[in-house]
Scaffold this active site. Structure first.
Site: not given
Ligand code: PGA
Length: 237
Positions: A6, A8, A92, A94, A161, A167, A197
């Protein structure tokens, strides 16, 4: 095993072409792992074109529920299909956190995507406060059941998640992830990816746990080498 990157809001179209060419070369010949990348909308066409003839699929990071209409800034499933996109992430964290996404809108997006023939990766996960106040299972139950009610035939992939692990560099321990995956599967027995992560160093251990069917990778999917290493960690699991 399914490994999904992903991106983003990273990578312009020209950066996408460069990345996809290098990734296709790096992963040439890899088998037994399903791989997808999710670039921003503006890079989808370039990604599909550059990865044509490879085993690497291209998915979107979101999709709207209407077939078309007065929805400024949104993109429909049919528009994605015409580009050669194979699926979409919905829900997601976010999107839930910054753009008012709710279980209801996630469900509507998921239904529209499947109806148009897109594969769906629906994200669920608890926040730090929810975990600390003992609400993890309740939150997961509500989120998973919203997707299950919308797509009861099992034609969906979920991604667990935990919001506190996205992140932040704080990965859920493999035991904690396994526990959450087992709980999610007890509600809805579909493939469940882990996200939060995921890195080359922890990918094999996480994906090796029972009930973890792959990874949804954010930050570490932005570099060819780290993404390829995670794909390789899934190989043979
Ligand atoms: P990250 O993000 O691997 O940077 O923690 C995962 C995601 O948001 O799908």
């Amino acid at each position: 095993m399914l490994v999904v990157g992903n991106w983003k809001m990273y990578k312009t179209p020209s950066e996408t072409v460069e990345f996809c060419s290098a990734l296709a070369e790096r992963l040439d010949g890899i088998e037994d792992v399903d791989i997808a990348i999710c670039p921003p909308y503006t890079s989808l066409a370039d990604a599909v074109r550059t990865l044509a003839g490879t085993e690497i699929a291209v998915a979107a990071q979101n999709v709207h529920w209407a077939e078309e209409g007065a929805y400024t800034g949104e993109v429909s499933a049919a528009m994605l299909r015409e580009l050669g996109v194979y699926g979409a992430i919905v829900g997601h964290s976010e999107r839930r956190q910054y753009f008012g996404e709710s279980d209801e809108t996630v469900a509507r997006r998921a239904v529209a995507a499947r109806a148009a023939g897109l594969e769906v990766i629906a994200c669920v996960g608890e926040s730090q406060e929810e975990r600390e106040s003992g609400q993890t299972e309740l939150v997961l139950k509500l989120q998973v059941e919203a997707v299950k009610d919308a797509l009861p035939d099992g034609d969906v992939v979920l991604a667990y998640e935990p919001v506190w692990a996205i992140g932040t560099g704080k990965t859920a321990t493999s035991e904690l992830a396994q526990e959450a995956h087992a709980f999610i599967k007890s509600l809805y027995d579909v493939p469940v990816l882990y996200g939060g992560s995921v890195k080359p160093e922890n990918a094999a251990e996480l994906m090796g746990m029972p009930g973890i069917d792959g990874a949804l990778v954010g930050g570490a999917s932005l570099e060819v080498e780290s993404f390829a290493a995670i794909v390789e960690a899934a190989y043979g699991l």
